[in-house]
Enzyme design. Structure first.
Site, PDB file in Angstrom:
ATOM      1  N   LYS A 129       0.832  -1.207   0.000  1.00 55.13           N
ATOM      2  CA  LYS A 129       0.000   0.000   0.000  1.00 55.13           C
ATOM      3  C   LYS A 129       0.863   1.253   0.000  1.00 55.13           C
ATOM      4  CE  LYS A 129      -1.335   2.068   3.564  1.00 55.13           C
ATOM      5  NZ  LYS A 129      -1.808   2.481   4.881  1.00 55.13           N
ATOM      6  N   ASP A 147      -6.004   1.303   1.118  1.00 54.29           N
ATOM      7  CA  ASP A 147      -5.978   1.614   2.545  1.00 54.29           C
ATOM      8  C   ASP A 147      -7.316   1.227   3.177  1.00 54.29           C
ATOM      9  OD1 ASP A 147      -7.825   3.596   2.078  1.00 54.29           O
ATOM     10  OD2 ASP A 147      -6.478   5.265   2.495  1.00 54.29           O
TER      11      ASP A 147
END
EC number: 3.2.2.-
Length: 207
Positions: A129, A147
């Site tokens: 991420k 996220d």
């Protein structure tokens, strides 16, 4: 997917100028930023993991190029002052990542999927991420930032059954591909699409 696309269509007109302006800033950083500028952005992405974008932005404003040159303990103290949850550990990550100075410009300009994998393997405090976040924030459009806000939205709309507790490469790419299809249906790249999702959730376009 259809319900999510309807929600996004409702905010498209008001969000679009903000999204485009923000993405121009990202592209400018990627094209014109120095190695130090890019390192500061990488450090921002290290800080936002298990914290918040708002906190990371605050730290970036306060510390600036200190990410590049401050001694470890001074950097940890600065992170303590801005309220980071893990000041010592994040300072250690950032100091160790200084070995990447001189490589970042090439990563930003290279193949985004190879660059992301390089960062996951070689940068401390950077997972799938965070690597996607850094590359998107330097103007790369092809990667999704998975996220918790995005994942909750995906789960709510039945795009995923559960929110992953951790990421393997295979799992990240699988969920990213699901989001890529939604982005395509909306007519935007994954990197820009993320900003529309943020606007939908938060009513603003952060980075």
């Amino acid at each position: 997917m259809e319900e999510l696309l309807k929600e996004l269509e409702r905010i498209r007109e008001e969000a679009k100028p903000l999204v485009e302006q923000r993405f121009e800033e990202f592209k400018r950083l990627g094209e014109e930023g120095t190695e130090e500028d890019l390192f500061c952005e990488l450090s921002f992405c290290v800080l936002t993991a298990n914290w918040s974008a708002e906190g990371g932005i605050r730290a970036q404003k306060e510390i600036g190029k200190g990410f590049v040159h401050l001694p470890l303990e001074e950097l940890a103290e600065k992170l303590r002052e801005v309220g980071h949850r893990y000041p010592q550990k994040r300072a250690e990550f950032i100091v160790e990542n200084r070995k990447l100075l001189g490589k970042l410009k090439n990563l930003v300009k290279g193949d985004p999927f190879q660059s992301r994998e390089f960062l996951v393997r070689n940068a401390k405090g950077i997972g799938w991420k965070e690597a996607s976040h850094f590359l998107r924030n330097t103007g790369v459009e092809d990667l999704a930032i998975l996220d918790k806000h995005v994942l909750k939205l995906m789960k709510r709309h039945g795009l995923i059954q559960e929110i992953p507790k951790g990421w393997s490469k295979k799992r990240y790419l699988y969920v990213e591909e699901i989001l890529r299809k939604v982005a395509e249906a909306f007519g935007e790249s994954p990197g820009k699409f993320d900003l529309y999702l943020w606007y939908l959730v938060k009513g603003k376009v952060d980075k």
